[in-house]
Design a protein around this motif. Structure first.
Motif, PDB file in Angstrom:
ATOM      1  N   SER A   7       0.816  -1.217   0.000  1.00 52.68           N
ATOM      2  CA  SER A   7       0.000   0.000   0.000  1.00 52.68           C
ATOM      3  C   SER A   7       0.848   1.265   0.000  1.00 52.68           C
ATOM      4  CB  SER A   7      -0.955   0.004   1.191  1.00 52.68           C
ATOM      5  OG  SER A   7      -1.894  -1.040   1.051  1.00 52.68           O
ATOM      6  N   LEU A   8       1.850   1.325   0.859  1.00 52.94           N
ATOM      7  CA  LEU A   8       2.698   2.515   0.893  1.00 52.94           C
ATOM      8  C   LEU A   8       3.486   2.691  -0.404  1.00 52.94           C
ATOM      9  CD1 LEU A   8       4.017   2.515   4.561  1.00 52.94           C
ATOM     10  CD2 LEU A   8       2.386   4.092   3.524  1.00 52.94           C
ATOM     11  N   LEU A   9       3.891   1.587  -1.008  1.00 58.54           N
ATOM     12  CA  LEU A   9       4.615   1.679  -2.282  1.00 58.54           C
ATOM     13  C   LEU A   9       3.706   2.192  -3.391  1.00 58.54           C
ATOM     14  CD1 LEU A   9       6.721  -1.604  -2.128  1.00 58.54           C
ATOM     15  CD2 LEU A   9       7.499   0.741  -1.725  1.00 58.54           C
ATOM     16  N   ILE A  10       2.459   1.780  -3.384  1.00 60.71           N
ATOM     17  CA  ILE A  10       1.499   2.257  -4.380  1.00 60.71           C
ATOM     18  C   ILE A  10       1.251   3.750  -4.177  1.00 60.71           C
ATOM     19  CG2 ILE A  10      -0.914   2.111  -5.133  1.00 60.71           C
ATOM     20  CD1 ILE A  10      -0.690  -0.957  -4.436  1.00 60.71           C
ATOM     21  N   LEU A  11       1.022   4.155  -2.924  1.00 64.63           N
ATOM     22  CA  LEU A  11       0.814   5.577  -2.639  1.00 64.63           C
ATOM     23  C   LEU A  11       2.050   6.392  -3.029  1.00 64.63           C
ATOM     24  CD1 LEU A  11      -1.055   5.304   0.761  1.00 64.63           C
ATOM     25  CD2 LEU A  11      -2.027   6.030  -1.431  1.00 64.63           C
ATOM     26  N   ARG A  12       3.230   5.845  -2.745  1.00 64.92           N
ATOM     27  CA  ARG A  12       4.480   6.514  -3.144  1.00 64.92           C
ATOM     28  C   ARG A  12       4.538   6.704  -4.657  1.00 64.92           C
ATOM     29  NH1 ARG A  12       9.415   2.744  -3.676  1.00 64.92           N
ATOM     30  NH2 ARG A  12       8.102   2.241  -5.459  1.00 64.92           N
ATOM     31  N   ASP A  13       4.239   5.643  -5.402  1.00 59.10           N
ATOM     32  CA  ASP A  13       4.327   5.727  -6.859  1.00 59.10           C
ATOM     33  C   ASP A  13       3.319   6.716  -7.433  1.00 59.10           C
ATOM     34  OD1 ASP A  13       6.411   3.960  -6.877  1.00 59.10           O
ATOM     35  OD2 ASP A  13       5.285   2.290  -7.747  1.00 59.10           O
TER      36      ASP A  13
END
Length: 125
Positions: A7-13
């Motif tokens: 989830s955090l990686l998706i939000l980061r991207d």
């Protein structure tokens, strides 16, 4: 939602790399998320209020946008990046590319929400 590794990686991207379609998120990330996992996490992030999805006609790519709640995660992403650099000094420092954080969040707010005003209260209802 924040404890999930993707989830955090998706939000980061979405926030930092402007990857807003399913295909951009799937192919643009170095972490190698699978299509089924990405689909589920995008659904979860949308249901939890971190993202919205612009619906389009069949055959077109929908675009994901951050909500105010999604924008509120940006300082967390920055702090996790700082912690990562303390743990592993060889980690690339991308924070300088963001410039002024408040200004960058306002730019994202305008791009994702079409608004340039401050955030509404994030207090639970």
């Amino acid at each position: 939602m924040m404890g999930d590794q993707w989830s955090l990686l998706i939000l980061r991207d979405i926030a930092l790399h402007d990857r807003r379609s399913f295909r951009e998120l799937l192919t643009g990330s170095d972490e190698g998320i699978s299509a089924p996992v990405l689909s589920r996490r995008l659904t979860d992030l949308t249901a939890a209020g971190f993202l919205t999805k612009t619906e389009v006609t069949r055959g077109k790519q929908g675009r994901y946008s951050l909500t105010e709640l999604g924008l509120a995660t940006i300082p967390l992403l920055i702090e996790l990046g700082r912690l990562g650099r303390r743990i592993d000094p060889s980690t690339e420092d991308r924070e300088a590319a963001l410039g002024d954080l408040d200004q960058r969040i306002e730019e994202l707010r305008a791009s994702h929400l079409g608004a340039a005003s401050g955030p509404p209260s994030l207090a639970p209802r």
